[in-house]
Write an enzyme that holds these catalytic residues in place. Structure first.
Site, PDB file in Angstrom:
ATOM      1  N   SER A  31      34.331  42.761  34.039  1.00  0.00           N
ATOM      2  CA  SER A  31      35.715  43.232  34.121  1.00  0.00           C
ATOM      3  C   SER A  31      36.537  42.087  34.696  1.00  0.00           C
ATOM      4  O   SER A  31      36.008  41.237  35.419  1.00  0.00           O
ATOM      5  CB  SER A  31      35.837  44.493  34.977  1.00  0.00           C
ATOM      6  OG  SER A  31      35.195  44.332  36.217  1.00  0.00           O
ATOM      7  N   GLU A  38      40.200  40.945  36.653  1.00  0.00           N
ATOM      8  CA  GLU A  38      41.347  41.409  37.436  1.00  0.00           C
ATOM      9  C   GLU A  38      42.530  40.450  37.268  1.00  0.00           C
ATOM     10  O   GLU A  38      42.359  39.232  37.350  1.00  0.00           O
ATOM     11  CB  GLU A  38      40.938  41.504  38.910  1.00  0.00           C
ATOM     12  CG  GLU A  38      42.050  42.048  39.794  1.00  0.00           C
ATOM     13  CD  GLU A  38      41.583  42.346  41.203  1.00  0.00           C
ATOM     14  OE1 GLU A  38      40.552  43.037  41.383  1.00  0.00           O
ATOM     15  OE2 GLU A  38      42.262  41.883  42.142  1.00  0.00           O
ATOM     16  N   ASP A  54      46.883  47.041  52.543  1.00  0.00           N
ATOM     17  CA  ASP A  54      46.939  46.379  53.852  1.00  0.00           C
ATOM     18  C   ASP A  54      48.075  46.967  54.686  1.00  0.00           C
ATOM     19  O   ASP A  54      49.051  47.472  54.130  1.00  0.00           O
ATOM     20  CB  ASP A  54      47.166  44.871  53.660  1.00  0.00           C
ATOM     21  CG  ASP A  54      45.894  44.178  53.201  1.00  0.00           C
ATOM     22  OD1 ASP A  54      44.813  44.541  53.707  1.00  0.00           O
ATOM     23  OD2 ASP A  54      45.985  43.293  52.327  1.00  0.00           O
ATOM     24  N   PHE A  64      43.032  32.320  52.529  1.00  0.00           N
ATOM     25  CA  PHE A  64      43.056  33.682  52.031  1.00  0.00           C
ATOM     26  C   PHE A  64      41.797  34.437  52.480  1.00  0.00           C
ATOM     27  O   PHE A  64      41.857  35.587  52.927  1.00  0.00           O
ATOM     28  CB  PHE A  64      43.142  33.587  50.501  1.00  0.00           C
ATOM     29  CG  PHE A  64      43.185  34.888  49.789  1.00  0.00           C
ATOM     30  CD1 PHE A  64      44.155  35.830  50.111  1.00  0.00           C
ATOM     31  CD2 PHE A  64      42.277  35.174  48.778  1.00  0.00           C
ATOM     32  CE1 PHE A  64      44.203  37.036  49.434  1.00  0.00           C
ATOM     33  CE2 PHE A  64      42.321  36.372  48.091  1.00  0.00           C
ATOM     34  CZ  PHE A  64      43.287  37.307  48.424  1.00  0.00           C
ATOM     35  N   HIS A  96      32.782  41.683  38.369  1.00  0.00           N
ATOM     36  CA  HIS A  96      34.240  41.822  38.348  1.00  0.00           C
ATOM     37  C   HIS A  96      34.819  40.444  38.696  1.00  0.00           C
ATOM     38  O   HIS A  96      34.562  39.922  39.777  1.00  0.00           O
ATOM     39  CB  HIS A  96      34.667  42.859  39.389  1.00  0.00           C
ATOM     40  CG  HIS A  96      36.138  43.148  39.417  1.00  0.00           C
ATOM     41  ND1 HIS A  96      36.784  43.792  38.373  1.00  0.00           N
ATOM     42  CD2 HIS A  96      37.098  42.892  40.351  1.00  0.00           C
ATOM     43  CE1 HIS A  96      38.069  43.928  38.673  1.00  0.00           C
ATOM     44  NE2 HIS A  96      38.289  43.372  39.858  1.00  0.00           N
TER      45      HIS A  96
HETATM   46  P1  FAD Z   1      39.507  51.658  52.834  1.00  0.00           P
HETATM   47  O1  FAD Z   1      38.363  51.730  51.912  1.00  0.00           O
HETATM   48  O2  FAD Z   1      40.251  52.912  53.139  1.00  0.00           O
HETATM   49  O3  FAD Z   1      39.069  50.999  54.188  1.00  0.00           O
HETATM   50  C1  FAD Z   1      38.379  49.747  54.207  1.00  0.00           C
HETATM   51  C2  FAD Z   1      37.483  49.683  55.439  1.00  0.00           C
HETATM   52  O4  FAD Z   1      38.276  49.531  56.601  1.00  0.00           O
HETATM   53  C3  FAD Z   1      36.716  50.950  55.567  1.00  0.00           C
HETATM   54  O5  FAD Z   1      35.413  50.670  55.198  1.00  0.00           O
HETATM   55  C4  FAD Z   1      36.879  51.386  56.992  1.00  0.00           C
HETATM   56  O6  FAD Z   1      35.629  51.302  57.642  1.00  0.00           O
HETATM   57  C5  FAD Z   1      37.860  50.441  57.598  1.00  0.00           C
HETATM   58  N1  FAD Z   1      39.047  51.101  58.054  1.00  0.00           N
HETATM   59  C6  FAD Z   1      40.020  51.644  57.303  1.00  0.00           C
HETATM   60  N2  FAD Z   1      40.992  52.121  58.095  1.00  0.00           N
HETATM   61  C7  FAD Z   1      40.609  51.867  59.359  1.00  0.00           C
HETATM   62  C8  FAD Z   1      41.186  52.118  60.611  1.00  0.00           C
HETATM   63  N3  FAD Z   1      42.387  52.727  60.714  1.00  0.00           N
HETATM   64  N4  FAD Z   1      40.492  51.720  61.697  1.00  0.00           N
HETATM   65  C9  FAD Z   1      39.295  51.123  61.602  1.00  0.00           C
HETATM   66  N5  FAD Z   1      38.698  50.843  60.415  1.00  0.00           N
HETATM   67  C10 FAD Z   1      39.353  51.232  59.334  1.00  0.00           C
HETATM   68  N6  FAD Z   1      45.397  45.460  48.038  1.00  0.00           N
HETATM   69  C11 FAD Z   1      46.615  45.713  47.458  1.00  0.00           C
HETATM   70  O7  FAD Z   1      47.624  45.822  48.160  1.00  0.00           O
HETATM   71  N7  FAD Z   1      46.722  45.843  46.092  1.00  0.00           N
HETATM   72  C12 FAD Z   1      45.668  45.766  45.256  1.00  0.00           C
HETATM   73  O8  FAD Z   1      45.803  45.904  44.040  1.00  0.00           O
HETATM   74  C13 FAD Z   1      44.371  45.497  45.838  1.00  0.00           C
HETATM   75  N8  FAD Z   1      43.269  45.414  45.065  1.00  0.00           N
HETATM   76  C14 FAD Z   1      42.037  45.233  45.650  1.00  0.00           C
HETATM   77  C15 FAD Z   1      40.901  45.212  44.834  1.00  0.00           C
HETATM   78  C16 FAD Z   1      39.633  45.036  45.380  1.00  0.00           C
HETATM   79  C17 FAD Z   1      38.430  45.022  44.459  1.00  0.00           C
HETATM   80  C18 FAD Z   1      39.496  44.868  46.801  1.00  0.00           C
HETATM   81  C19 FAD Z   1      38.133  44.652  47.407  1.00  0.00           C
HETATM   82  C20 FAD Z   1      40.619  44.893  47.621  1.00  0.00           C
HETATM   83  C21 FAD Z   1      41.899  45.075  47.068  1.00  0.00           C
HETATM   84  N9  FAD Z   1      43.053  45.124  47.851  1.00  0.00           N
HETATM   85  C22 FAD Z   1      44.286  45.358  47.268  1.00  0.00           C
HETATM   86  C23 FAD Z   1      42.973  44.898  49.309  1.00  0.00           C
HETATM   87  C24 FAD Z   1      42.907  46.211  50.114  1.00  0.00           C
HETATM   88  O9  FAD Z   1      44.095  46.948  49.927  1.00  0.00           O
HETATM   89  C25 FAD Z   1      42.725  45.859  51.576  1.00  0.00           C
HETATM   90  O10 FAD Z   1      41.468  45.261  51.804  1.00  0.00           O
HETATM   91  C26 FAD Z   1      42.978  46.980  52.554  1.00  0.00           C
HETATM   92  O11 FAD Z   1      43.042  46.442  53.875  1.00  0.00           O
HETATM   93  C27 FAD Z   1      41.930  48.049  52.574  1.00  0.00           C
HETATM   94  O12 FAD Z   1      42.060  48.901  51.509  1.00  0.00           O
HETATM   95  P2  FAD Z   1      40.765  49.737  51.036  1.00  0.00           P
HETATM   96  O13 FAD Z   1      41.098  50.662  49.963  1.00  0.00           O
HETATM   97  O14 FAD Z   1      39.646  48.815  50.829  1.00  0.00           O
HETATM   98  O15 FAD Z   1      40.583  50.607  52.378  1.00  0.00           O
END
Ligand code: FAD
Length: 301
Positions: A17, A19, A111, A221, A271
């Protein structure tokens, strides 16, 4: 599926895939579409388009996935974050994506709005995290939901176990695939995968591969993402500051070696973070001996 025709993986099928990120200018738009056209012939399982930090690029993401769906035959996923938005706002965005034909989301928390490293505060009426968003998506339709995973731990997580518990919640809420943050130490991925499987998580954990366009930028980064850039990579690029051609060659070698090693360890899905540029991805996939499928060129619908 894409077949590997020569090299150490000859005869293996792998799934790819790609991105992309939404373009910010007409020039970048041209670059993105020529990149998509170039990469389509590698027969990806799907392509995905990122969503801007803080939910800032809804429009360009929507426009890009809309065109991918209407002008190409590439199955297309839209990234979606819940940061800074109420549940109703997210639902409206999902409806817009659904209206243009999106059936696959990469569901993410996003983030913190004050930047990576700041404390994350969910919107008072919003989804609290990616697990909550995955559930919301499941309630809104029969979507395929992919999520993130962090082989070297998410920077906000206390430890890797907390990360794996979050991944488990995402799977319990309907996620069927995890795409990982990029990494360069394959053993870190293998150890992570063992822990994920030990936790009873059975969905595909697809390694995120980042071909290195610029090592100095990548290091900056990676620091914010919690990804390690091993010093052995410095040695590989040493002395090539004024030789972009050789740098590109080394970058393709590094990415192809990583894919080959992971494949030899049993991985068959990858990916690739394309950064909207095709030459390095092409060179990497050529090096692993992958066959192109001319039928799948973008626009050949
Ligand atoms: P989650 O899965 O909800 O959390 C990630 C980890 O952080 C969890 O495992 C948890 O243990 C920990 N955590 C979460 N919240 C807390 C808290 N309050 N306190 C303590 N620990 C906590 N970002 C964008 O803005 N746009 C995108 O399109 C985008 N695409 C991405 C694609 C991929 C494949 C990846 C790996 C990341 C991407 N990101 C993107 C980055 C992502 O948004 C950030 O890494 C963000 O900080 C976490 O989002 P998540 O969905 O991984 O969070």
């Amino acid at each position: 599926m894409a077949l590997i025709e020569h090299g150490p993986l000859r005869g293996r099928d792998i799934k790819l895939s790609f991105e992309f990120f939404p373009p910010k200018s007409p020039d970048m738009e041209g670059q993105l579409w020529s990149c998509i056209e170039e990469l389509a012939s590698w027969n990806p399982e799907f392509v995905s388009v990122t969503y801007g930090a803080g939910g800032t690029t809804r429009e360009p993401t929507l426009a890009t996935v809309k065109r991918l769906i209407s002008d190409t035959r590439l199955p297309t996923a839209a990234h979606l974050t819940c940061v800074g938005a109420s549940r109703d706002e997210v639902r409206r965005v999902v409806d817009e994506f659904k209206a243009v034909g999106v059936r696959h989301f990469v569901a993410l928390r996003g983030d913190p709005q004050d930047g990576v490293g700041a404390a994350y505060t969910p919107h008072p009426e919003g989804f609290t995290n990616a697990a909550d968003l995955a559930l919301g998506l499941r309630e809104m339709g029969d979507f395929e939901v992919s999520v993130s995973a962090y082989p070297e731990k998410h920077p906000e997580s206390a430890d890797i176990q907390a990360d794996i518990e979050m991944l488990k919640r995402k799977v319990d809420n309907g996620a069927t695939r995890a795409l990982t943050q990029f990494f360069f130490d394959n053993m870190a991925f293998v150890r992570y995968l063992e822990k994920v499987r030990a936790a009873g998580i059975t969905i595909p954990i697809v390694p995120g591969i980042m071909p290195i366009l610029n090592l100095a930028q990548l290091k900056r980064f990676a620091g914010a993402c919690g990804a390690t850039v091993p010093s052995v990579l410095d040695a590989r690029f040493a002395g090539l500051e004024d030789d972009p051609r050789k740098r590109a060659e080394v970058a393709a070698e590094i990415a192809s070696e990583q894919i080959i090693d992971l494949a030899q360890k049993g991985v068959d899905e990858f990916h690739i973070y394309t950064m909207n540029r095709s030459p390095l991805v092409n060179a990497t996939l050529e090096k692993i001996g992958l066959r192109r499928d001319a039928e799948r060129m973008a626009g050949a619908a």
